[in-house]
Write a protein that holds these residues in place. Sequence first.
Motif, PDB file in Angstrom:
ATOM      1  N   ASP A 210       0.829  -1.202   0.000  1.00 28.54           N
ATOM      2  CA  ASP A 210       0.000   0.000   0.000  1.00 28.54           C
ATOM      3  C   ASP A 210       0.868   1.259   0.000  1.00 28.54           C
ATOM      4  N   LEU A 211       0.657   2.100  -0.964  1.00 27.33           N
ATOM      5  CA  LEU A 211       1.351   3.386  -1.030  1.00 27.33           C
ATOM      6  C   LEU A 211       0.415   4.550  -0.767  1.00 27.33           C
ATOM      7  N   TYR A 212      -0.846   4.400  -1.134  1.00 30.48           N
ATOM      8  CA  TYR A 212      -1.793   5.520  -1.076  1.00 30.48           C
ATOM      9  C   TYR A 212      -1.929   6.096   0.337  1.00 30.48           C
ATOM     10  N   TRP A 213      -2.263   5.237   1.309  1.00 30.71           N
ATOM     11  CA  TRP A 213      -2.523   5.743   2.658  1.00 30.71           C
ATOM     12  C   TRP A 213      -1.248   6.217   3.365  1.00 30.71           C
ATOM     13  N   PRO A 214      -0.139   5.467   3.334  1.00 34.84           N
ATOM     14  CA  PRO A 214       1.083   6.009   3.954  1.00 34.84           C
ATOM     15  C   PRO A 214       1.537   7.326   3.342  1.00 34.84           C
ATOM     16  N   LEU A 215       1.326   7.506   2.048  1.00 32.98           N
ATOM     17  CA  LEU A 215       1.713   8.755   1.394  1.00 32.98           C
ATOM     18  C   LEU A 215       0.923   9.934   1.947  1.00 32.98           C
ATOM     19  N   ILE A 216      -0.297   9.675   2.435  1.00 34.46           N
ATOM     20  CA  ILE A 216      -1.148  10.738   2.964  1.00 34.46           C
ATOM     21  C   ILE A 216      -0.782  11.092   4.399  1.00 34.46           C
ATOM     22  N   VAL A 217      -0.563  10.090   5.243  1.00 36.42           N
ATOM     23  CA  VAL A 217      -0.440  10.339   6.687  1.00 36.42           C
ATOM     24  C   VAL A 217       0.997  10.363   7.185  1.00 36.42           C
ATOM     25  N   VAL A 218       1.965  10.027   6.343  1.00 41.47           N
ATOM     26  CA  VAL A 218       3.360   9.960   6.802  1.00 41.47           C
ATOM     27  C   VAL A 218       4.219  10.907   5.982  1.00 41.47           C
ATOM     28  N   SER A 219       4.910  11.812   6.656  1.00 40.80           N
ATOM     29  CA  SER A 219       5.922  12.668   6.023  1.00 40.80           C
ATOM     30  C   SER A 219       7.274  12.509   6.701  1.00 40.80           C
ATOM     31  N   ASN A 220       7.307  11.798   7.821  1.00 44.72           N
ATOM     32  CA  ASN A 220       8.544  11.521   8.550  1.00 44.72           C
ATOM     33  C   ASN A 220       9.091  10.173   8.094  1.00 44.72           C
ATOM     34  N   GLN A 221      10.322  10.155   7.609  1.00 47.63           N
ATOM     35  CA  GLN A 221      10.898   8.926   7.071  1.00 47.63           C
ATOM     36  C   GLN A 221      11.033   7.830   8.130  1.00 47.63           C
ATOM     37  N   ALA A 222      11.006   8.202   9.408  1.00 48.37           N
ATOM     38  CA  ALA A 222      11.124   7.201  10.468  1.00 48.37           C
ATOM     39  C   ALA A 222       9.928   6.257  10.484  1.00 48.37           C
ATOM     40  N   TYR A 223       8.785   6.687   9.928  1.00 44.05           N
ATOM     41  CA  TYR A 223       7.574   5.860   9.902  1.00 44.05           C
ATOM     42  C   TYR A 223       7.238   5.382   8.488  1.00 44.05           C
ATOM     43  N   ALA A 224       8.152   5.551   7.565  1.00 43.74           N
ATOM     44  CA  ALA A 224       7.880   5.183   6.179  1.00 43.74           C
ATOM     45  C   ALA A 224       7.785   3.669   6.016  1.00 43.74           C
ATOM     46  N   THR A 225       6.810   3.232   5.234  1.00 47.76           N
ATOM     47  CA  THR A 225       6.659   1.820   4.887  1.00 47.76           C
ATOM     48  C   THR A 225       7.465   1.535   3.612  1.00 47.76           C
ATOM     49  N   PRO A 226       7.685   0.272   3.239  1.00 47.38           N
ATOM     50  CA  PRO A 226       8.546  -0.025   2.084  1.00 47.38           C
ATOM     51  C   PRO A 226       8.181   0.693   0.790  1.00 47.38           C
ATOM     52  N   PRO A 227       6.910   0.692   0.330  1.00 45.70           N
ATOM     53  CA  PRO A 227       6.635   1.414  -0.924  1.00 45.70           C
ATOM     54  C   PRO A 227       6.915   2.916  -0.826  1.00 45.70           C
ATOM     55  N   LEU A 228       6.591   3.503   0.327  1.00 42.79           N
ATOM     56  CA  LEU A 228       6.869   4.929   0.507  1.00 42.79           C
ATOM     57  C   LEU A 228       8.373   5.171   0.548  1.00 42.79           C
ATOM     58  N   GLY A 229       9.119   4.229   1.107  1.00 42.24           N
ATOM     59  CA  GLY A 229      10.568   4.356   1.144  1.00 42.24           C
ATOM     60  C   GLY A 229      11.185   4.381  -0.235  1.00 42.24           C
ATOM     61  N   LEU A 230      10.578   3.696  -1.198  1.00 43.20           N
ATOM     62  CA  LEU A 230      11.091   3.741  -2.568  1.00 43.20           C
ATOM     63  C   LEU A 230      10.977   5.143  -3.160  1.00 43.20           C
ATOM     64  N   LEU A 231       9.929   5.870  -2.781  1.00 47.29           N
ATOM     65  CA  LEU A 231       9.808   7.257  -3.253  1.00 47.29           C
ATOM     66  C   LEU A 231      10.923   8.109  -2.669  1.00 47.29           C
ATOM     67  N   TYR A 232      11.218   7.926  -1.384  1.00 47.75           N
ATOM     68  CA  TYR A 232      12.332   8.650  -0.771  1.00 47.75           C
ATOM     69  C   TYR A 232      13.648   8.245  -1.434  1.00 47.75           C
ATOM     70  N   PHE A 233      13.757   6.977  -1.779  1.00 48.34           N
ATOM     71  CA  PHE A 233      14.973   6.483  -2.424  1.00 48.34           C
ATOM     72  C   PHE A 233      15.210   7.192  -3.750  1.00 48.34           C
ATOM     73  N   ARG A 234      14.163   7.343  -4.529  1.00 40.89           N
ATOM     74  CA  ARG A 234      14.308   8.002  -5.829  1.00 40.89           C
ATOM     75  C   ARG A 234      14.543   9.494  -5.664  1.00 40.89           C
ATOM     76  N   ALA A 235      13.957  10.083  -4.635  1.00 45.82           N
ATOM     77  CA  ALA A 235      14.123  11.517  -4.435  1.00 45.82           C
ATOM     78  C   ALA A 235      15.525  11.847  -3.929  1.00 45.82           C
ATOM     79  N   ALA A 236      16.162  10.885  -3.273  1.00 44.31           N
ATOM     80  CA  ALA A 236      17.468  11.127  -2.684  1.00 44.31           C
ATOM     81  C   ALA A 236      18.559  10.767  -3.692  1.00 44.31           C
ATOM     82  N   GLU A 237      18.716  11.610  -4.704  1.00 45.65           N
ATOM     83  CA  GLU A 237      19.798  11.558  -5.674  1.00 45.65           C
ATOM     84  C   GLU A 237      19.850  10.286  -6.517  1.00 45.65           C
ATOM     85  N   ALA A 238      18.821   9.439  -6.449  1.00 45.49           N
ATOM     86  CA  ALA A 238      18.899   8.166  -7.174  1.00 45.49           C
ATOM     87  C   ALA A 238      17.805   8.041  -8.216  1.00 45.49           C
TER      88      ALA A 238
END
Length: 278
Positions: A210-238
């Motif tokens: 699930d990406l939809y709900w974590p993307l809405i309620v989580v902006s702190n990477q400490a609580y990021a779930t795996p699909p949301l973490g992939l977005l952070y991964f791509r945003a962080a220079e990759a």
Amino acid sequence: MTSNGFTPARVARLAVLSFGALVFLAPYIFMISTAGKAQSDIFTSSLSLIPQQWFFFENFAKAWSRVSMTTLLFNGVLVCLLILVFQVVVAIPCAYAMAKLKFRAARAMMVLVMLGLLVPIHATALPLYVAFDRVGALNSYVALVAPFTISVFGIFLFLQFFRSMPDDLIHAARLDGMSEIGIIARVIVPNAWPAITAFAIFSVVAHWNDLYWPLIVVSNQAYATPPLGLLYFRAAEAGDDYGALMAATLIITFPLVAAFLLAQKRFVEGITMTGLKG
């Protein structure tokens, strides 16, 4: 093997099944291939699944270093486990009551369950977001878990399974002096493991991906779930480092593949038995 082991019909079925398996496995095969390639090897005019240079180690090292992969996997396991436990604890008593107890509101509850299956999370996302924001629960495990603690699909699945269980088993437990809670804990649950396993696969796969709900309620990477973490991964220079991105995707999807392979037998058994009529 008998002489008629490979009949034309059998060969045709095997061919269709093999083609279907190849179609479904193609993205995963492509993912593994890309995870082992260098950047220059990915963007070539020729399509080759075998890397010219093996970059598995480098890409996986990038995947682990650029984001906190351990945190992503921990959050994914914790969130999925909490959701599954709450869903099973709520769904089994509800399904048992609707399947084996006689009360006036049984038909109305069944209608509500069927209606609940038609309501997607997208329809309730805005009011849920406002509610969590008002109580200061955004960026927390509560916000990730609470909306999914009641699963109408789980209630429906267990309801179908419990209907196939013999009523004599329930009556015998009542004659032994068991309460309804005792029957659920000592009779229903031990016999419901195939259905629980089948539902667990559905629940874990849905909420792990699930990406939809974590993307809405989580902006702190400490609580990021795996699909949301992939977005952070791509945003962080990759953003254009697809080899490392595919390596990270492999790491995230491997637990699901392993869990399904381990629970495959019970999963098929549970799906089969929930289709039986009592």
